[in-house]
Design a protein around this motif. Structure first.
Motif, PDB file in Angstrom:
ATOM      1  N   LEU A   1       6.992   2.950 -10.746  1.00  0.00           N
ATOM      2  CA  LEU A   1       7.002   1.574 -11.377  1.00  0.00           C
ATOM      3  C   LEU A   1       6.646   1.685 -12.865  1.00  0.00           C
ATOM      4  CD1 LEU A   1       5.202  -0.421  -8.575  1.00  0.00           C
ATOM      5  CD2 LEU A   1       7.610  -0.399  -9.023  1.00  0.00           C
ATOM      6  N   TYR A   2       5.971   2.630 -13.126  1.00  0.00           N
ATOM      7  CA  TYR A   2       5.749   2.967 -14.621  1.00  0.00           C
ATOM      8  C   TYR A   2       6.982   3.379 -15.458  1.00  0.00           C
ATOM      9  CZ  TYR A   2       0.601   2.703 -14.860  1.00  0.00           C
ATOM     10  OH  TYR A   2      -0.716   2.523 -15.026  1.00  0.00           O
ATOM     11  N   ALA A   3       7.814   4.372 -14.451  1.00  0.00           N
ATOM     12  CA  ALA A   3       8.950   4.618 -15.156  1.00  0.00           C
ATOM     13  C   ALA A   3      10.072   3.529 -15.271  1.00  0.00           C
ATOM     14  CB  ALA A   3       9.424   5.744 -14.346  1.00  0.00           C
ATOM     15  N   MET A   4      10.064   2.670 -14.357  1.00  0.00           N
ATOM     16  CA  MET A   4      10.966   1.470 -14.143  1.00  0.00           C
ATOM     17  C   MET A   4      10.477   0.621 -15.277  1.00  0.00           C
ATOM     18  SD  MET A   4      11.554   0.912 -10.464  1.00  0.00           S
ATOM     19  CE  MET A   4      12.003  -0.855 -10.422  1.00  0.00           C
ATOM     20  N   GLY A   5       9.218   0.239 -15.552  1.00  0.00           N
ATOM     21  CA  GLY A   5       8.877  -0.682 -16.456  1.00  0.00           C
ATOM     22  C   GLY A   5       9.039  -0.068 -17.826  1.00  0.00           C
ATOM     23  N   ALA A   6       9.122   1.022 -18.136  1.00  0.00           N
ATOM     24  CA  ALA A   6       9.482   1.725 -19.545  1.00  0.00           C
ATOM     25  C   ALA A   6      10.746   1.313 -19.693  1.00  0.00           C
ATOM     26  CB  ALA A   6       9.238   3.264 -19.444  1.00  0.00           C
ATOM     27  N   LEU A   7      11.758   0.954 -18.916  1.00  0.00           N
ATOM     28  CA  LEU A   7      13.060   0.949 -19.218  1.00  0.00           C
ATOM     29  C   LEU A   7      13.544  -0.422 -20.023  1.00  0.00           C
ATOM     30  CD1 LEU A   7      15.015   2.362 -16.046  1.00  0.00           C
ATOM     31  CD2 LEU A   7      14.452   3.540 -18.185  1.00  0.00           C
TER      32      LEU A   7
ATOM     33  N   ILE B   1      -4.328  -5.484  -6.581  1.00  0.00           N
ATOM     34  CA  ILE B   1      -5.023  -4.879  -7.460  1.00  0.00           C
ATOM     35  C   ILE B   1      -4.687  -3.630  -7.860  1.00  0.00           C
ATOM     36  CG2 ILE B   1      -6.740  -3.901  -5.681  1.00  0.00           C
ATOM     37  CD1 ILE B   1      -7.947  -6.118  -8.616  1.00  0.00           C
ATOM     38  N   ARG B   2      -4.056  -2.899  -6.881  1.00  0.00           N
ATOM     39  CA  ARG B   2      -3.541  -1.510  -7.487  1.00  0.00           C
ATOM     40  C   ARG B   2      -2.598  -1.411  -8.726  1.00  0.00           C
ATOM     41  NH1 ARG B   2      -0.321   0.570  -3.372  1.00  0.00           N
ATOM     42  NH2 ARG B   2      -0.111   2.314  -4.584  1.00  0.00           N
ATOM     43  N   PHE B   3      -1.976  -2.590  -8.674  1.00  0.00           N
ATOM     44  CA  PHE B   3      -1.036  -2.410  -9.627  1.00  0.00           C
ATOM     45  C   PHE B   3      -1.474  -3.283 -10.923  1.00  0.00           C
ATOM     46  CE2 PHE B   3       0.753  -2.586  -5.484  1.00  0.00           C
ATOM     47  CZ  PHE B   3       1.750  -1.684  -5.547  1.00  0.00           C
ATOM     48  N   ARG B   4      -2.741  -3.615 -11.034  1.00  0.00           N
ATOM     49  CA  ARG B   4      -2.990  -4.414 -12.189  1.00  0.00           C
ATOM     50  C   ARG B   4      -3.123  -3.478 -13.484  1.00  0.00           C
ATOM     51  NH1 ARG B   4      -7.925  -8.469 -11.948  1.00  0.00           N
ATOM     52  NH2 ARG B   4      -9.380  -6.545 -11.992  1.00  0.00           N
ATOM     53  N   ARG B   5      -3.618  -2.195 -13.273  1.00  0.00           N
ATOM     54  CA  ARG B   5      -3.720  -1.517 -14.542  1.00  0.00           C
ATOM     55  C   ARG B   5      -2.318  -1.341 -15.022  1.00  0.00           C
ATOM     56  NH1 ARG B   5      -6.694   3.910 -13.840  1.00  0.00           N
ATOM     57  NH2 ARG B   5      -8.324   2.783 -14.100  1.00  0.00           N
TER      58      ARG B   5
ATOM     59  N   ARG C   1       0.809  -1.253   0.008  1.00  0.00           N
ATOM     60  CA  ARG C   1      -0.104   0.066  -0.058  1.00  0.00           C
ATOM     61  C   ARG C   1       0.765   1.247  -0.008  1.00  0.00           C
ATOM     62  NH1 ARG C   1      -3.886  -3.056   2.580  1.00  0.00           N
ATOM     63  NH2 ARG C   1      -3.008  -2.819   4.659  1.00  0.00           N
ATOM     64  N   ARG C   2       2.135   1.216   0.451  1.00  0.00           N
ATOM     65  CA  ARG C   2       3.148   2.394   0.645  1.00  0.00           C
ATOM     66  C   ARG C   2       3.681   2.584  -0.469  1.00  0.00           C
ATOM     67  NH1 ARG C   2       3.511   1.136   6.401  1.00  0.00           N
ATOM     68  NH2 ARG C   2       5.279  -0.596   5.628  1.00  0.00           N
ATOM     69  N   VAL C   3       3.647   1.447  -1.525  1.00  0.00           N
ATOM     70  CA  VAL C   3       4.544   1.584  -2.903  1.00  0.00           C
ATOM     71  C   VAL C   3       3.535   2.636  -3.963  1.00  0.00           C
ATOM     72  CG1 VAL C   3       5.427   0.414  -4.893  1.00  0.00           C
ATOM     73  CG2 VAL C   3       5.657  -0.691  -2.596  1.00  0.00           C
ATOM     74  N   PRO C   4       4.322   3.381  -4.177  1.00  0.00           N
ATOM     75  CA  PRO C   4       3.524   4.574  -5.190  1.00  0.00           C
ATOM     76  C   PRO C   4       3.715   3.603  -6.583  1.00  0.00           C
ATOM     77  CG  PRO C   4       5.423   5.547  -4.727  1.00  0.00           C
ATOM     78  CD  PRO C   4       5.485   4.427  -3.929  1.00  0.00           C
TER      79      PRO C   4
END
Lengths: 300, 205
Positions: free
Chosen positions: B19-25, B77-81, B12-15
């Protein structure tokens, strides 16, 4: 028909200096050097530079050691190639088990630069060392009733980790029609770039049939059998719709999996574009007559 | 506090934005490897393969979110999108590598799509993902309401087509792609296990 090239790399440039060799090749085509190089180079002009030794020895298909391209270079060390013997039998005058030294006795080892085209649509240019298969066949005496030659790869599961998977039926087998086997372009390779074959390239003896897809050029041969009927071949058994007995390189015959119209040159880098695939891999002049009158889309 | 509770509290504390930025790499990293020899002798097909595989892995991860919550109590679930959008992004890069670096010739590209079954299958799977990616935002969820869920059911055929595409493109029946297909089947079977009926009385006690 004499089909001998007197020129070897040793005549051209010191051993080990592959970079120099490549420059000479590149220069040779421009200078009409082929005429000096003899029938091989003249008949088979190759404008491309040979693929680097590193790529030839690290990017391989040898499913006995795994299906990944790097698996053979990683795991083929486990294969024992000394002692090595080849069982030669079937319709021959002098059948028997021949030690590697017996096989090589009297053979004229020469260097030939051939295109190598994989059915997966990648290709290399490889400076092989070896001898013509027909010299070996003549040594053992082919009987008149023989029409085909069958080949078999070593099958030793404890040394070949890939054979634990049933991706193909083991041992790997291949075959040629006798006239294909006797063709002067067909060779048995013992080396690459003047070095003994590495295990991943099919040490100590492998077939090289430059106008056919790479899987026909069977590696690490332990058996050669002359027969009067078409022998089974591994990929054809696995998927007869996709892999025929002949498997001649043919940009016009579509493969359900890969377009065969073009190919990627191994080692050309990430920005290189594909090049057009040539009929019979560029050896049409030499081999097209073998298939005169045959419907190549049926006998693919 | 159970282990899954602790994991959920941490999650819950992970924004999501870093992760989007890392996933783009990864596509850029692979491309760099391809340029510098890190992808071996055939960098174009290696790049294609790695990006496609990453896309399939993220699609499967997306399908694992619900079973993970139900059977392991871990709530992603917060990360599914994000997982789904990154999968789509990797698959776009996979396709782009094929179009721009590999085949290049529009006529041959079209011929491949029409004539090679594994490419046809992969392409249909990709097309099924397009509306999902386009509606993976809050506004679309609000606007589409009930129909959003119906539309996003398309993820199942898309993933199965992606996995089949992988099985088909390998010579012979190879283990690696079959493992991915098996993972898909397992994730679907887990969804089909009926939920136990809610026992109201125990809740009162």
């Amino acid at each position: 028909m004499a089909y001998k090239s007197k020129l070897t790399w040793a005549d051209v440039t010191p051993k080990q200096s592959w970079l120099n060799r490549r420059q000479i090749i590149a220069g040779a085509s421009g200078l009409g050097f082929g005429a000096i190089a003899g029938p091989i180079a003249a008949a088979v002009p190759i404008e491309r530079e040979p693929t680097s030794y590193e790529d030839i020895t690290s990017y391989n298909n040898f499913y006995e050691f795994g299906t990944g391209k790097e698996d053979p270079s990683r795991y083929a060390d486990a294969m024992t190639t000394d002692p090595w013997s080849v069982q030669i039998d079937g319709l021959v005058d002098r059948p028997g088990s021949y030690d590697l030294a017996d096989v090589l006795k009297g053979m004229d080892i020469e260097e030939r630069i051939y295109r190598f085209r994989c059915v997966e649509a990648w290709s290399m240019v490889i400076p092989w060392n070896g001898f013509e298969l027909r010299a070996l066949l003549e040594k053992v005496g082919v009987q008149p009733s023989a029409k085909y030659v069958a080949f078999e790869t070593l099958y030793r599961p404890e040394e070949m980790r890939g054979t634990r998977s049933r991706v193909l039926e083991w041992p790997y087998v291949e075959g040629l029609r006798l006239d294909e086997a006797m063709h002067p372009l067909t060779m048995v390779a013992t080396g690459i770039y003047g070095e003994s074959l590495l295990n991943q390239n099919g040490a100590p003896l492998r077939l090289v049939v430059p106008w056919k897809y790479g899987f026909k050029s069977i590696k690490s041969i332990v058996r050669i059998t002359l027969t009067d009927s078409e022998p089974p071949t591994s990929w054809n058994k696995a998927n007869p719709r996709e892999y025929g007995f002949y498997s001649n390189v043919n940009p016009e015959v579509d493969h359900p999996r890969w377009s065969q119209a073009s190919e990627r040159e191994v080692g050309a880098g990430i920005f290189a574009s594909r090049i057009d695939t040539l009929m019979f891999n560029g050896y049409a002049e030499e081999v097209a007559s073998l298939y005169a009158g045959m419907d190549l889309s049926r006998f693919f | 506090m159970s282990l899954s509770d602790r994991i959920n509290a941490g999650l819950r504390r992970v924004p999501t934005w870093p992760l989007y930025a890392m996933g783009a790499l990864p596509p850029f990293w692979y491309f760099y490897l391809g340029l510098t020899g890190g992808l071996g002798a055939e960098p174009i097909s290696a790049l294609e393969h790695r990006l496609g595989l990453l896309g399939l892995q993220f699609l499967l991860l997306g399908l694992a979110v619900t079973p993970l919550r139900r059977f392991a109590g871990i709530n992603l679930i917060r990360f599914r999108r994000m997982i789904g959008l990154l999968a789509f992004y990797y698959i776009c890069m996979h396709l782009l590598t094929w179009l721009v670096l590999d085949i290049r010739d529009p006529a041959r590209i079209w011929a491949d799509i029409v004539k090679r079954p594994y490419i046809t299958v992969g392409m249909v799977g990709f097309l099924a993902l397009v509306p999902l990616a386009a509606t993976s935002n809050n506004a679309s969820v609000r606007k589409l309401g009930k129909r959003w869920r119906q539309l996003h059911w398309l993820v199942y055929p898309a993933v199965v087509l992606g996995a089949v595409h992988f099985v088909m493109l390998r010579k012979g029946w190879q283990i690696e792609p079959l493992v991915y297909l098996a993972a898909f089947v397992i994730l679907i079977v887990l969804r089909l296990i009926p939920r136990p009926p809610v026992v109201r009385r125990s809740a009162r006690a």
